[in-house]
Design a protein around this motif. Structure first.
Motif, PDB file in Angstrom:
ATOM      1  N   THR A 123       0.828  -1.224   0.000  1.00 14.79           N
ATOM      2  CA  THR A 123       0.000   0.000   0.000  1.00 14.79           C
ATOM      3  C   THR A 123       0.857   1.268   0.000  1.00 14.79           C
ATOM      4  O   THR A 123       0.831   2.058   0.940  1.00 14.79           O
ATOM      5  CB  THR A 123      -0.994   0.021   1.182  1.00 14.79           C
ATOM      6  OG1 THR A 123      -0.287  -0.083   2.416  1.00 14.79           O
ATOM      7  CG2 THR A 123      -2.011  -1.094   1.075  1.00 14.79           C
ATOM      8  N   LEU A 124       1.600   1.424  -1.083  1.00 15.13           N
ATOM      9  CA  LEU A 124       2.491   2.582  -1.216  1.00 15.13           C
ATOM     10  C   LEU A 124       1.683   3.782  -1.699  1.00 15.13           C
ATOM     11  O   LEU A 124       1.209   3.786  -2.830  1.00 15.13           O
ATOM     12  CB  LEU A 124       3.635   2.255  -2.182  1.00 15.13           C
ATOM     13  CG  LEU A 124       4.443   1.000  -1.826  1.00 15.13           C
ATOM     14  CD1 LEU A 124       5.562   0.781  -2.828  1.00 15.13           C
ATOM     15  CD2 LEU A 124       4.985   1.088  -0.409  1.00 15.13           C
ATOM     16  N   PRO A 125       1.532   4.807  -0.854  1.00 16.16           N
ATOM     17  CA  PRO A 125       0.597   5.904  -1.130  1.00 16.16           C
ATOM     18  C   PRO A 125       1.139   7.016  -2.037  1.00 16.16           C
ATOM     19  O   PRO A 125       0.420   7.951  -2.345  1.00 16.16           O
ATOM     20  CB  PRO A 125       0.320   6.456   0.271  1.00 16.16           C
ATOM     21  CG  PRO A 125       1.596   6.233   1.014  1.00 16.16           C
ATOM     22  CD  PRO A 125       2.128   4.925   0.487  1.00 16.16           C
ATOM     23  N   TRP A 126       2.381   6.944  -2.436  1.00 19.42           N
ATOM     24  CA  TRP A 126       3.002   8.002  -3.228  1.00 19.42           C
ATOM     25  C   TRP A 126       3.040   7.610  -4.695  1.00 19.42           C
ATOM     26  O   TRP A 126       2.478   6.598  -5.099  1.00 19.42           O
ATOM     27  CB  TRP A 126       4.392   8.300  -2.689  1.00 19.42           C
ATOM     28  CG  TRP A 126       5.187   7.053  -2.393  1.00 19.42           C
ATOM     29  CD1 TRP A 126       5.779   6.213  -3.311  1.00 19.42           C
ATOM     30  CD2 TRP A 126       5.441   6.480  -1.117  1.00 19.42           C
ATOM     31  NE1 TRP A 126       6.392   5.165  -2.672  1.00 19.42           N
ATOM     32  CE2 TRP A 126       6.210   5.312  -1.319  1.00 19.42           C
ATOM     33  CE3 TRP A 126       5.123   6.854   0.177  1.00 19.42           C
ATOM     34  CZ2 TRP A 126       6.648   4.505  -0.268  1.00 19.42           C
ATOM     35  CZ3 TRP A 126       5.558   6.049   1.218  1.00 19.42           C
ATOM     36  CH2 TRP A 126       6.308   4.892   0.990  1.00 19.42           C
ATOM     37  N   ILE A 127       3.757   8.386  -5.484  1.00 18.86           N
ATOM     38  CA  ILE A 127       3.874   8.126  -6.923  1.00 18.86           C
ATOM     39  C   ILE A 127       4.735   6.886  -7.136  1.00 18.86           C
ATOM     40  O   ILE A 127       5.836   6.781  -6.598  1.00 18.86           O
ATOM     41  CB  ILE A 127       4.481   9.342  -7.646  1.00 18.86           C
ATOM     42  CG1 ILE A 127       3.575  10.558  -7.474  1.00 18.86           C
ATOM     43  CG2 ILE A 127       4.721   9.026  -9.123  1.00 18.86           C
ATOM     44  CD1 ILE A 127       4.220  11.870  -7.877  1.00 18.86           C
ATOM     45  N   ASN A 128       4.231   5.966  -7.936  1.00 22.58           N
ATOM     46  CA  ASN A 128       4.939   4.731  -8.248  1.00 22.58           C
ATOM     47  C   ASN A 128       5.116   4.621  -9.751  1.00 22.58           C
ATOM     48  O   ASN A 128       4.141   4.730 -10.498  1.00 22.58           O
ATOM     49  CB  ASN A 128       4.159   3.520  -7.728  1.00 22.58           C
ATOM     50  CG  ASN A 128       4.176   3.466  -6.224  1.00 22.58           C
ATOM     51  OD1 ASN A 128       5.126   2.986  -5.627  1.00 22.58           O
ATOM     52  ND2 ASN A 128       3.128   3.995  -5.598  1.00 22.58           N
ATOM     53  N   VAL A 129       6.360   4.416 -10.185  1.00 22.86           N
ATOM     54  CA  VAL A 129       6.647   4.287 -11.608  1.00 22.86           C
ATOM     55  C   VAL A 129       7.453   3.017 -11.847  1.00 22.86           C
ATOM     56  O   VAL A 129       8.111   2.493 -10.944  1.00 22.86           O
ATOM     57  CB  VAL A 129       7.400   5.521 -12.173  1.00 22.86           C
ATOM     58  CG1 VAL A 129       6.525   6.760 -12.084  1.00 22.86           C
ATOM     59  CG2 VAL A 129       8.725   5.752 -11.475  1.00 22.86           C
ATOM     60  N   TYR A 130       7.387   2.549 -13.100  1.00 23.86           N
ATOM     61  CA  TYR A 130       8.029   1.300 -13.486  1.00 23.86           C
ATOM     62  C   TYR A 130       9.220   1.575 -14.394  1.00 23.86           C
ATOM     63  O   TYR A 130       9.104   2.302 -15.379  1.00 23.86           O
ATOM     64  CB  TYR A 130       7.011   0.415 -14.206  1.00 23.86           C
ATOM     65  CG  TYR A 130       7.538  -0.929 -14.621  1.00 23.86           C
ATOM     66  CD1 TYR A 130       7.884  -1.882 -13.666  1.00 23.86           C
ATOM     67  CD2 TYR A 130       7.668  -1.258 -15.965  1.00 23.86           C
ATOM     68  CE1 TYR A 130       8.350  -3.127 -14.045  1.00 23.86           C
ATOM     69  CE2 TYR A 130       8.135  -2.503 -16.349  1.00 23.86           C
ATOM     70  CZ  TYR A 130       8.485  -3.429 -15.384  1.00 23.86           C
ATOM     71  OH  TYR A 130       8.951  -4.656 -15.757  1.00 23.86           O
ATOM     72  N   ASN A 131      10.348   0.998 -14.042  1.00 26.17           N
ATOM     73  CA  ASN A 131      11.579   1.143 -14.817  1.00 26.17           C
ATOM     74  C   ASN A 131      11.818  -0.144 -15.601  1.00 26.17           C
ATOM     75  O   ASN A 131      12.266  -1.138 -15.034  1.00 26.17           O
ATOM     76  CB  ASN A 131      12.752   1.414 -13.860  1.00 26.17           C
ATOM     77  CG  ASN A 131      14.048   1.599 -14.596  1.00 26.17           C
ATOM     78  OD1 ASN A 131      14.121   2.364 -15.545  1.00 26.17           O
ATOM     79  ND2 ASN A 131      15.070   0.897 -14.165  1.00 26.17           N
TER      80      ASN A 131
END
Length: 179
Positions: A123-131
């Motif tokens: 439950t990561l509440p911040w911006i999540n991006v995929y590399n």
């Protein structure tokens, strides 16, 4: 029996040499241990960092869109035990300071489905991006060779400090920087 013992000792010694070569000599600084010429040097303090990656909804996210806020860029992976162990403290910090600091978690070395499952699980509440592991791999462009690595950016998108591993000094520096 003696042959197995010698082989085991040889493998153990090789493992320890490999581990010491990948351990940064100066904690808190990124050390590029990869010999490939396609890997850039880690950004230095004062340098601007920017990239564009897909967010959890598949939309382009440009790091420089956060100018005006302090930003923590957290390079992690679902396979990284220390990355996962650091999430509770980072979530607590974010809950108390999200008006001053944005966190961008950059998933590395996972499949798209494993990344999305890990973001949901933790439950990561911040911006999540995929590399992705392609020519556009941000870790190669930024010289990231260990996980977790956190880069603290100032309000202009310039590197304040880079931290390798889970280190409580990260929060001390972060607190003093945003005040």
């Amino acid at each position: 029996m003696m042959k197995k013992y010698i082989v085991s000792l040889t493998l153990l010694a090789a493992f320890q040499v490999g581990m010491s070569a990948s351990t940064p000599a100066n904690p808190g600084q990124v050390q590029n241990t990869t010999k490939s010429t396609s890997v850039s040097a880690a950004p230095k303090e004062g340098e601007t960092v920017d990239f564009t990656l897909k967010d959890i909804n598949g939309k382009d996210f440009k790091l420089s869109s956060l100018k005006g806020k302090y930003v923590v860029v957290d390079f992690w992976g679902s396979w990284c035990i220390n990355c996962i162990k650091g999430f509770p403290k980072m979530k607590e910090f974010y809950a108390n300071h999200k008006d001053q600091v944005e966190i961008v978690s950059v998933d590395c070395n996972d499949t798209d489905s494993r990344w999305k499952a890990a973001v949901a699980k933790h439950t990561l509440p911040w911006i999540n991006v995929y590399n992705p592991r392609t020519a556009a791999d941000v870790t190669k462009k930024l010289g990231i060779s260990a996980f977790p690595t956190k880069i603290l950016l100032d309000q202009d998108g310039k590197v304040v400090k880079t931290f390798v591993g889970e280190d409580d000094s990260f929060y001390t520096v972060l607190e003093s920087t945003i005040k």
